[in-house]
Design a protein around this motif. Structure first.
Motif, mmCIF file in Angstrom:
data_model
loop_
_atom_site.group_PDB
_atom_site.id
_atom_site.type_symbol
_atom_site.label_atom_id
_atom_site.label_comp_id
_atom_site.label_asym_id
_atom_site.label_seq_id
_atom_site.Cartn_x
_atom_site.Cartn_y
_atom_site.Cartn_z
ATOM 1 N N SER A 43 -5.108 -8.587 6.880
ATOM 2 C CA SER A 43 -6.361 -7.863 6.674
ATOM 3 C C SER A 43 -6.464 -7.415 5.229
ATOM 4 C CB SER A 43 -6.422 -6.653 7.598
ATOM 5 O OG SER A 43 -7.517 -5.830 7.288
ATOM 6 N N THR A 44 -7.675 -7.439 4.701
ATOM 7 C CA THR A 44 -7.886 -6.974 3.333
ATOM 8 C C THR A 44 -8.240 -5.491 3.289
ATOM 9 O OG1 THR A 44 -10.197 -7.686 3.477
ATOM 10 C CG2 THR A 44 -8.620 -9.246 2.542
ATOM 11 N N SER A 45 -8.621 -4.922 4.425
ATOM 12 C CA SER A 45 -8.974 -3.498 4.464
ATOM 13 C C SER A 45 -7.715 -2.674 4.697
ATOM 14 C CB SER A 45 -9.988 -3.226 5.571
ATOM 15 O OG SER A 45 -9.450 -3.540 6.838
ATOM 16 N N LYS A 293 0.055 -5.030 7.736
ATOM 17 C CA LYS A 293 -1.299 -5.520 8.001
ATOM 18 C C LYS A 293 -1.710 -6.597 7.001
ATOM 19 C CE LYS A 293 -5.699 -3.561 9.547
ATOM 20 N NZ LYS A 293 -6.511 -2.314 9.635
ATOM 21 N N SER A 294 -1.176 -6.524 5.780
ATOM 22 C CA SER A 294 -1.484 -7.519 4.747
ATOM 23 C C SER A 294 -0.752 -8.832 4.959
ATOM 24 C CB SER A 294 -1.091 -6.965 3.377
ATOM 25 O OG SER A 294 0.316 -6.785 3.307
#
Length: 377
Positions: A43-45, A293-294
């Motif tokens: 994810s980018t967020s 997450k990244s």
């Protein structure tokens, strides 16, 4: 207390030796293993930069070896063992939940008596709890010892269906055809595509090495595979890379200054191949591994000179290279112990770590992935 005669001691030592050899090489032939549940797409967020730390409720004079899990309602669960000292008769597995108002009062969820009553076996001491959430089930694995030290451990399993308020009686995992001793647990399992779990464990009596237990959806052992290594290793911690690949980092139990050891699988845990040691120190102490997450990997452990700090390292290339990231805690004057980290990624992308604090309690910190990359002062 009854005193053992020399003859009895020799018989017991021989029995434990045979049991350990049997446990070390025992394996049930099974069909090909199911795939791992693939990790979510990166994810980018990310949450903004944040860090907060607090102590879990104190349960006893001495505390060690925490584990973390997130319940379906978002609360964070923690379990650890505590008593007058490690291995004492009064040690119990303690449990607490964290909601928006903080941690609940610690409650004992397993002790020597409850374990003996559930497994119909003599229990001398207990330790090393591991929590894992699977739907409405909250799993608890922990070790117990009937005689001798931790190398004589067995693994017990219990389940709660009401967020830890009550627990089913524990059962002992049958990890070998004889006595089921010298198999220990420390880190969380990995979900499998067939609904089962892969549980990283380790063997400690005589030989020291990681093992992989494949469990069915109902908790039975379907397979046990040794994580081969050239040096003595303990306490594998895993991160899934894709449906077939996973990386495990292990505690270096060999003589002399150690490094974090590595093994990996390319076939969903059927076989494991040792890799080169990481350029990360390991003073014979437990490490933790987490996929962020990244998509990067996060490793928590200790410095070379001992357990006097909790450090973090990050890898952006599936564990091939690592960069030092942050110091979670250190003792300015040395001489303190911060050890046995446990890592958890919650559903909002926040990272949680719990660790032994000076053997007096358990400390919990939560931080964003952005905090890992913030310029260091």
């Amino acid at each position: 207390m009854m005193q053992m005669t020399p003859k009895t001691m020799r018989w017991l030592t021989a029995t434990l030796f045979i049991a350990a050899l049997t446990a070390a090489f025992w394996r049930i032939p099974t069909p090909p293993a199911p795939a791992f549940v693939p990790p979510p797409a990166p994810s980018t967020s990310q949450p903004p930069i944040q860090f907060a730390a607090e102590f879990l409720p104190r349960a006893a004079e001495s505390a060690h070896a925490a584990s973390l899990a997130q319940l379906p309602d978002g609360r964070i669960a923690a379990a650890w063992f505590a008593g007058s000292k490690e291995g004492a008769d009064d040690v119990a597995i303690w449990f607490s939940l964290r909601d928006k108002d903080g941690w609940s009062t610690a409650q004992p969820i397993a002790n020597r008596e409850s374990t003996a009553g559930g497994t119909f076996a003599h229990v001398r001491k207990i330790g090393n709890p591991v929590l894992f959430v699977e739907g409405t089930w909250l799993h608890l694995w922990y070790v117990s010892v009937a005689v001798g030290g931790w190398a004589g451990s067995s693994i017990n399993h219990s389940v709660s269906t009401d967020a830890g308020a009550t627990w089913f009686k524990p059962t002992k995992l049958q990890t070998s055809p004889f006595a089921s001793i010298s198999t220990l647990v420390r880190t969380q399992p990995i979900p499998l595509a067939d609904g089962g779990l892969g549980l990283p464990v380790y063997h400690e009596f005589i030989a020291k090495h990681g093992e992989w237990l494949r469990l069915s959806a109902t908790g039975q052992i379907l397979d046990k595979t040794r994580m081969t290594h050239e040096v003595r290793t303990l306490q594998p911690a895993l991160a899934v890379l894709d449906e077939q690949r996973a990386l495990a980092v292990l505690r270096d139990a060999g003589p002399g200054p150690g490094k974090v050891r590595v093994t990996s699988t390319q076939d969903a845990g059927q076989t494991w191949q040792a890799g080169a040691a990481l350029p990360i120190p390991n003073p014979n102490s437990s490490v933790a591994l987490l996929r962020l997450k990244s998509g990067r990997l996060l490793l928590a452990g200790n410095p070379q000179n001992g357990r006097e700090a909790i450090l973090l390292w990050v890898s952006a290339d599936e564990g091939k290279t690592w960069q030092a990231s942050r110091t979670v805690e250190t003792a300015p004057d040395g001489g303190a112990e911060f050890s046995y980290p446990a890592l958890l990624l919650d559903r909002d992308g926040l990272i949680h770590i719990a660790y032994t604090w000076r053997r007096q309690g358990i400390k919990h910190a939560a931080f964003s992935e952005a905090w890992l990359d913030e310029a260091k002062p």
